[in-house]
Design a protein around this motif. Structure first.
Motif, PDB file in Angstrom:
ATOM      1  N   ASP A 176       0.763  -1.336   0.087  1.00  0.00           N
ATOM      2  CA  ASP A 176      -0.114  -0.043   0.038  1.00  0.00           C
ATOM      3  C   ASP A 176       0.755   1.245   0.102  1.00  0.00           C
ATOM      4  N   LYS A 177       2.262   1.223   0.127  1.00  0.00           N
ATOM      5  CA  LYS A 177       2.862   2.366  -0.007  1.00  0.00           C
ATOM      6  C   LYS A 177       3.680   2.426  -1.256  1.00  0.00           C
ATOM      7  N   ASP A 178       3.016   1.889  -2.330  1.00  0.00           N
ATOM      8  CA  ASP A 178       3.621   1.988  -3.663  1.00  0.00           C
ATOM      9  C   ASP A 178       3.375   3.258  -4.118  1.00  0.00           C
ATOM     10  N   GLY A 179       4.282   4.004  -4.546  1.00  0.00           N
ATOM     11  CA  GLY A 179       4.103   5.353  -4.998  1.00  0.00           C
ATOM     12  C   GLY A 179       4.394   6.518  -4.066  1.00  0.00           C
ATOM     13  N   TYR A 180       4.802   6.175  -2.874  1.00  0.00           N
ATOM     14  CA  TYR A 180       5.385   6.826  -1.976  1.00  0.00           C
ATOM     15  C   TYR A 180       6.913   6.709  -1.691  1.00  0.00           C
ATOM     16  N   ILE A 181       7.324   5.572  -1.894  1.00  0.00           N
ATOM     17  CA  ILE A 181       8.767   5.320  -1.558  1.00  0.00           C
ATOM     18  C   ILE A 181       9.674   5.771  -2.719  1.00  0.00           C
ATOM     19  N   ARG A 182      10.521   6.583  -2.458  1.00  0.00           N
ATOM     20  CA  ARG A 182      11.267   7.317  -3.616  1.00  0.00           C
ATOM     21  C   ARG A 182      12.812   6.827  -3.323  1.00  0.00           C
ATOM     22  N   SER A 183      13.311   6.475  -2.409  1.00  0.00           N
ATOM     23  CA  SER A 183      14.745   5.902  -2.465  1.00  0.00           C
ATOM     24  C   SER A 183      14.850   4.848  -1.503  1.00  0.00           C
ATOM     25  N   GLU A 184      15.848   3.847  -1.685  1.00  0.00           N
ATOM     26  CA  GLU A 184      15.842   2.528  -0.833  1.00  0.00           C
ATOM     27  C   GLU A 184      17.219   1.978  -0.697  1.00  0.00           C
ATOM     28  N   ALA A 185      17.475   1.304   0.234  1.00  0.00           N
ATOM     29  CA  ALA A 185      18.657   0.862   0.711  1.00  0.00           C
ATOM     30  C   ALA A 185      18.787  -0.818   0.543  1.00  0.00           C
ATOM     31  N   CYS A 186      19.238  -1.439  -0.264  1.00  0.00           N
ATOM     32  CA  CYS A 186      18.934  -2.814  -0.379  1.00  0.00           C
ATOM     33  C   CYS A 186      20.136  -3.709   0.186  1.00  0.00           C
ATOM     34  N   LEU A 187      20.115  -4.438   1.247  1.00  0.00           N
ATOM     35  CA  LEU A 187      20.916  -4.977   1.775  1.00  0.00           C
ATOM     36  C   LEU A 187      21.033  -6.603   1.587  1.00  0.00           C
ATOM     37  N   LYS A 188      21.962  -7.243   0.648  1.00  0.00           N
ATOM     38  CA  LYS A 188      21.858  -8.644   0.228  1.00  0.00           C
ATOM     39  C   LYS A 188      22.422  -9.424   1.431  1.00  0.00           C
ATOM     40  N   LEU A 189      21.577 -10.402   1.582  1.00  0.00           N
ATOM     41  CA  LEU A 189      21.956 -11.493   2.885  1.00  0.00           C
ATOM     42  C   LEU A 189      22.540 -12.644   2.351  1.00  0.00           C
ATOM     43  N   GLY A 198      18.833 -14.034   0.839  1.00  0.00           N
ATOM     44  CA  GLY A 198      17.681 -12.931   1.307  1.00  0.00           C
ATOM     45  C   GLY A 198      18.050 -11.504   1.048  1.00  0.00           C
ATOM     46  N   MET A 199      17.313 -10.663   1.172  1.00  0.00           N
ATOM     47  CA  MET A 199      17.459  -9.218   1.376  1.00  0.00           C
ATOM     48  C   MET A 199      16.784  -8.332   2.253  1.00  0.00           C
ATOM     49  N   LEU A 200      17.150  -7.556   2.819  1.00  0.00           N
ATOM     50  CA  LEU A 200      16.766  -6.387   3.605  1.00  0.00           C
ATOM     51  C   LEU A 200      16.528  -5.363   2.876  1.00  0.00           C
ATOM     52  N   VAL A 201      15.321  -4.579   2.577  1.00  0.00           N
ATOM     53  CA  VAL A 201      14.947  -3.524   1.952  1.00  0.00           C
ATOM     54  C   VAL A 201      14.805  -2.254   3.043  1.00  0.00           C
ATOM     55  N   LEU A 202      15.334  -1.287   2.945  1.00  0.00           N
ATOM     56  CA  LEU A 202      14.920  -0.008   3.932  1.00  0.00           C
ATOM     57  C   LEU A 202      14.417   1.076   2.720  1.00  0.00           C
ATOM     58  N   GLY A 203      13.232   1.452   2.900  1.00  0.00           N
ATOM     59  CA  GLY A 203      12.786   2.360   2.079  1.00  0.00           C
ATOM     60  C   GLY A 203      12.402   3.579   2.719  1.00  0.00           C
ATOM     61  N   ALA A 204      12.413   4.749   1.893  1.00  0.00           N
ATOM     62  CA  ALA A 204      12.153   6.074   2.376  1.00  0.00           C
ATOM     63  C   ALA A 204      11.512   6.825   1.565  1.00  0.00           C
ATOM     64  N   GLU A 205      10.471   7.786   1.856  1.00  0.00           N
ATOM     65  CA  GLU A 205       9.809   8.719   1.246  1.00  0.00           C
ATOM     66  C   GLU A 205      10.598   9.807   0.658  1.00  0.00           C
ATOM     67  N   ASP A 206      11.546  10.048   1.462  1.00  0.00           N
ATOM     68  CA  ASP A 206      12.684  11.132   1.016  1.00  0.00           C
ATOM     69  C   ASP A 206      13.477  10.542  -0.239  1.00  0.00           C
ATOM     70  N   PRO A 207      13.420  11.006  -1.256  1.00  0.00           N
ATOM     71  CA  PRO A 207      14.181  10.607  -2.511  1.00  0.00           C
ATOM     72  C   PRO A 207      15.741  10.788  -2.277  1.00  0.00           C
ATOM     73  N   HIS A 208      16.176  11.622  -1.182  1.00  0.00           N
ATOM     74  CA  HIS A 208      17.661  11.936  -0.737  1.00  0.00           C
ATOM     75  C   HIS A 208      18.140  11.059   0.151  1.00  0.00           C
ATOM     76  N   MET A 209      17.289  10.172   0.753  1.00  0.00           N
ATOM     77  CA  MET A 209      17.817   9.425   2.012  1.00  0.00           C
ATOM     78  C   MET A 209      18.962   8.375   1.534  1.00  0.00           C
TER      79      MET A 209
END
Length: 235
Positions: A176-189, A198-209
């Motif tokens: 339901d947050k599709d369209g709001y997340i503008r930057s992400e950190a993807c940690l391959k596990l 596996g993968m841990l994804v950290l998403g942020a609405e701030d495009p500069h995060m």
């Protein structure tokens, strides 16, 4: 013939009594040097004045560099404390479901991200117990999904930590947050021999995060600790 001073006696006495005040004032000294150059005329080159200007410019650059280094050190210290707090919180739960809920709750708040997704690849998704209550945190996918998500169609090996700006939800991870997340950190596990990644994804609405120009040392450390915690649950 006597020459009358051009400044008031009180000001003259104050300068004579405290010359260091004048010498320590950068603006006053600059004004005096400029006045001296004008008094000498345009046909005289003041080498000492030129040298002073160059030294002042170098000092200004050194001061700017010093301030930048101090700011970066404070920012790095704050980031280190943030990662340590998140790790300590991940070590508290005694059950896997509590661990996942904390991951999407307090751990996400500590890291100041708007979304956390844990992606696990599996050959037997149908045999996994009902995880509907954890669907907003845990995502099960078929083998190869993580490599495709990280590469986005590009060739070559993928890094353990990928920081990037995004548009939309290419992997269907955000719900339901599709369209709001503008930057992400993807940690391959890496969960060890014989286990799918596996993968841990950290998403942020701030495009500069998160962005590719940022350092990844702290997130690499966080990923390493997370891998070891997950190995305990998976065993």
């Amino acid at each position: 013939m006597t020459t009358k001073p051009k400044i008031e006696d009180a000001l003259r006495a104050a300068i004579i009594s405290q010359p260091d005040v004048i010498l320590d004032d950068k603006d006053v000294m600059s004004a005096l040097v400029t006045a001296n150059e004008k008094a000498m005329g345009a046909n005289i080159i003041d080498m000492r004045g030129i040298a002073m200007e160059r030294l002042e410019a170098r000092l200004d650059r050194l001061e700017d560099t010093h301030r930048s280094v101090i700011a970066a050190a404070y920012e790095n210290l704050a980031g280190t404390n943030q990662i340590h707090r998140a790790i300590l919180r991940m070590l508290d739960p005694t059950g896997f479901e509590d661990f996942l809920r904390d991951l999407g709750g307090e751990v996400a708040e500590i890291l100041r991200v708007d979304l956390v997704r844990l992606v696990l690849e599996t050959d037997h998704a149908d045999e996994v117990p009902d995880l509907d209550q954890l669907g907003d945190i845990l995502s099960l996918s078929e083998p190869g999904f993580i490599a495709g998500y990280l590469s986005q169609g590009r060739t070559g090996s993928t890094r353990q930590v990928t920081l990037r700006q995004i548009q939309g939800d290419p992997g269907g991870l955000y719900g339901d947050k599709d369209g709001y997340i503008r930057s992400e950190a993807c940690l391959k596990l890496d969960f060890g021999p014989g286990r799918l990644p596996g993968m841990l994804v950290l998403g942020a609405e701030d495009p500069h995060m998160f962005g590719p120009q940022q350092g990844t040392d702290l997130l690499l450390f966080f990923a390493g600790v997370f891998e070891r915690i997950m190995r305990r649950w998976l065993s």
